[in-house]
Design a protein around this motif. Structure first.
Motif, PDB file in Angstrom:
ATOM      1  N   GLU A  87      33.370  37.578  62.848  1.00 35.13           N
ATOM      2  CA  GLU A  87      34.629  36.633  62.686  1.00 35.13           C
ATOM      3  C   GLU A  87      34.384  35.022  62.741  1.00 35.13           C
ATOM      4  OE1 GLU A  87      37.698  37.565  61.615  1.00 35.13           O
ATOM      5  OE2 GLU A  87      37.048  39.522  61.572  1.00 35.13           O
ATOM      6  N   GLY A  97      39.312  42.505  58.778  1.00 30.77           N
ATOM      7  CA  GLY A  97      38.440  41.426  59.238  1.00 30.77           C
ATOM      8  C   GLY A  97      37.343  40.937  58.276  1.00 30.77           C
ATOM      9  N   ARG A 138      41.561  42.635  69.179  1.00 30.60           N
ATOM     10  CA  ARG A 138      40.924  41.399  68.507  1.00 30.60           C
ATOM     11  C   ARG A 138      41.103  41.296  66.886  1.00 30.60           C
ATOM     12  NH1 ARG A 138      35.097  43.200  71.172  1.00 30.60           N
ATOM     13  NH2 ARG A 138      35.782  45.181  70.047  1.00 30.60           N
ATOM     14  N   GLU A 139      40.803  39.789  66.788  1.00 30.14           N
ATOM     15  CA  GLU A 139      40.549  39.445  65.286  1.00 30.14           C
ATOM     16  C   GLU A 139      39.686  40.548  64.580  1.00 30.14           C
ATOM     17  OE1 GLU A 139      42.203  37.352  62.359  1.00 30.14           O
ATOM     18  OE2 GLU A 139      42.400  36.870  64.441  1.00 30.14           O
TER      19      GLU A 139
END
Length: 649
Positions: A407, A449, A582-583
């Motif tokens: 990310e 993602g 989480r992202e």
């Protein structure tokens, strides 16, 4: 009194114990001879020595050195010498098993044969030769009984010590254990644990009701129905499952029942170790996530898939990674002509190179191993490899895969995963590579993602280039699977490390579900896809049902012999902390965009129903990505991926 003498004996040094046993055997062999003559004559026969022993040996009087008197003195010395040659004094008595008693029989038989020669040399005339046979039997019984008595004394002292520690104050350096399985493996293990001062076998557990309340070496066998009470009553710290041939389903049932009791579980090694009779405590292993999978391990169906490996030139990218290294090892077993291992990491390339060199040497296969250090994103390097070597098969596993890390590193993720795959596919097609398998992931389906998006793009670039293959029997395919147990960055090694540190265990969300597969299973099925592949297929491996990450965390804590610390149990050992999703993560992974899987002739390999190509212009997107990589524009690259690739809620 006996216990005090036994304790004194067991506390001797190894040399002192050996001297004690030799002196005992000298006396025992003399007594056996006396008994043998007495039994033959029917009355107590006691030798009447003409002089004392010292005079017979040192006086120089040759008459005294011959005859029956000398026979009684020399024979025990000869016997002990023979016992030493047969290794009776090298074995640890508390570990003795059937093979040791065979050794005693061979030694005593040899001793008796030598005695016959002694009787002739020492001119012992008129004495019946049947004494030798009687002596053989008496000696074998006495020597064997002495060893068994010492072993029994030791086990008895251990049990009394264990009972005292339970009723009084438990010795903190020693843990009581139960052995689940009263068969050969359990028996061998119990013998091994006798030497380990940290553990005391407090009982056997077995599912066979016919064995209930029976004993093995003085240790009681209890029914599995009573295991809960037994654990509480005897303060058991560990349960060791010693049934190597047990079915996966039954083993899982036992593990689940022990998890509820919050007890640490260990497993014995494979059945082959049992057959060798070499179980030692160090062979035991803790449970790993493989033992908690909700399905039977995958077994190889046949070897017909080796046609794209045997006597071929095989290239493995990402060869030093979790999947790549296992690919290299399994490929080596099918004897390729050459194997080219390609990785960006110098250390991991060196490591896998060393491993497969050892495999090559061990199996005497003579396979040529070629190492390439570099990145698949280096187009010049990739093209030079394909031009130099006449490659037949490519396993493309090189990829960055750590979701949170990528990310923040979008440019490198695109360069390695997307551009690197494009370089590999184009070079393979240009150089007439027959078989190309792209290792992909379930995160490439409706990606959320950066990691999933770059793998989605790598799948798309392969699909788009397949159209350029005009003729020939080529197979360019994608294999898609979920999380690999034990791979770098996966959740299980993280949990293991967190447990070692005393916690807490970090879980992003209680509802987080993942598919799991062992590395060896995944690689095995990747190779097997070739037997059923047609050009352009997307294969999805059967990984069983998805598993709750939160449940894995709980099981790993309880089966490590610890308790979960939470509101209900504030004094527990290890806490599970929910950190938040989480992202780039999804609660549940998907296997195909259409949601439909097609079966194949292989029971553990499915095929994705038709999945369309990228709806936009892939060439234009590729130009934009190359420009952003050149300019190192992280922000714009992230925006582009989110806008063009990621599925919006």
């Amino acid at each position: 009194m006996i216990n005090k003498l036994a304790t004194l004996l067991f506390n001797m040094s190894r040399v002192e114990k050996k001297v004690f046993i030799i002196l005992f055997d000298l006396l025992a062999l003399f007594v056996c001879l006396v008994l043998a003559f007495s039994m033959r004559y029917g009355y107590l026969y006691i030798p009447k020595f003409e002089t004392d022993i010292i005079n017979i040996i040192f006086s120089g009087n040759k008459y005294d050195l011959y005859g029956l008197n000398a026979f009684f003195i020399i024979s025990p010395i000869v016997g002990v010498t023979i016992f030493f040659c047969f290794g009776l004094y090298q074995s640890i008595i508390r570990f003795i098993n059937f093979s040791y008693f065979l050794k005693i029989l061979y030694a005593v038989t040899t001793y008796s044969i030598v005695l016959g020669s002694l009787m002739f040399l020492l001119t012992v005339e008129g004495e019946p030769r049947s004494v030798l046979f009687i002596n053989l039997l008496v000696t074998f019984i006495l020597i064997s009984a002495s060893r068994l008595s010492v072993r029994s004394l030791y086990l008895n002292l251990r049990r009394k010590k264990s009972s005292f520690s339970i009723t009084k104050e438990k010795d903190k350096s020693e843990e009581n254990v139960l052995i689940y399985g009263a068969g050969e493996a359990g028996n061998q293990l119990a013998q091994s644990l006798v030497s380990n001062s940290n553990f005391c076998v407090s009982g056997f557990i077995d599912d066979n009701l016919n064995l209930e309340n029976k004993f093995i070496n003085g240790i009681k066998i209890s029914s599995s129905k009573n295991i809960s009470q037994l654990i509480k009553r005897k303060k058991i710290a560990k349960v060791i499952i010693a049934i190597p041939s047990i079915s996966f389903t039954r083993r899982k049932e036992i593990i689940n029942s022990l998890q509820i009791l919050g007890i640490e579980v260990l497993l014995v090694p494979s059945i082959f170790k049992i057959l060798e009779g070499k179980i030692v405590f160090e062979d035991l292993r803790k449970l790993n996530i493989n033992d908690l999978l909700g399905r039977e391990p995958i077994k190889r169906t046949d070897n017909s898939f080796q046609e794209n490996i045997s006597d071929k030139v095989v290239l493995v990218t990402g060869a030093g990674g979790s999947i790549g290294s296992e690919l290299c090892k399994q490929v080596m077993s099918f004897k390729p002509k050459k194997i080219i291992i390609f990785d960006i990491s110098e250390y991991f390339l060196y490591k896998i190179n060393h491993e497969i060199i050892n495999l090559n040497s061990k199996n005497h296969t003579g396979i040529e191993i070629i190492t390439i250090l570099g990145s698949v994103a280096n187009k010049l390097l990739v093209n030079s490899i394909f031009k130099k070597y006449n490659i037949n098969t490519v396993f493309h596993s090189a990829a960055y895969k750590h979701v949170p890390l990528l990310e923040d590193n979008v440019i490198e993720a695109l360069r390695n995963n997307f551009i690197g795959t494009e370089n590999m596919v184009e070079a393979s097609i240009d150089n007439n590579v027959e078989s190309f398998i792209l290792i992909s992931t379930d995160k490439a389906v409706n990606p959320k993602g950066i990691m999933g998006s770059t793998k989605y793009l790598s799948e798309q670039i392969l699909k788009a280039n397949i159209k350029n293959i005009k003729n020939g029997n080529y197979k360019y395919n994608i294999v898609r699977f979920g999380n690999v147990l034990g791979s770098s960055g996966s959740v299980v090694p993280l949990f293991q490390e967190q447990i070692k540190r005393g916690g807490p265990l970090t879980v992003t969300d209680k509802k987080m579900m993942r598919y799991f597969m062992t590395i060896s299973e995944a690689v095995q099925l990747v190779i097997e896809t070739h037997t059923i592949a047609e050009n352009g297929d997307i294969f999805i491996l059967d990984m069983g049902d998805p598993v709750s990450i939160y449940d894995i965390a709980k099981k790993m804590i309880t089966l490590s012999g610890m308790t979960i610390k939470d509101q209900e149990n504030p004094n527990g050992d290890i806490e599970i902390v929910i950190t938040g999703i989480r992202e780039g993560e999804k609660l549940e992974e998907e296997l195909t965009t259409g949601g439909k899987l097609l079966g194949t002739s292989h029971p553990r390999i499915n095929k994705a129903a038709h999945e369309g190509l990228f709806e936009g212009n892939l060439d234009v997107l590729k130009e934009e990505i190359n420009k952003l990589i050149k300019n190192q524009d992280q922000i714009e690259a992230t925006r582009l991926i989110r806008e063009k690739i990621m599925t919006l809620d």
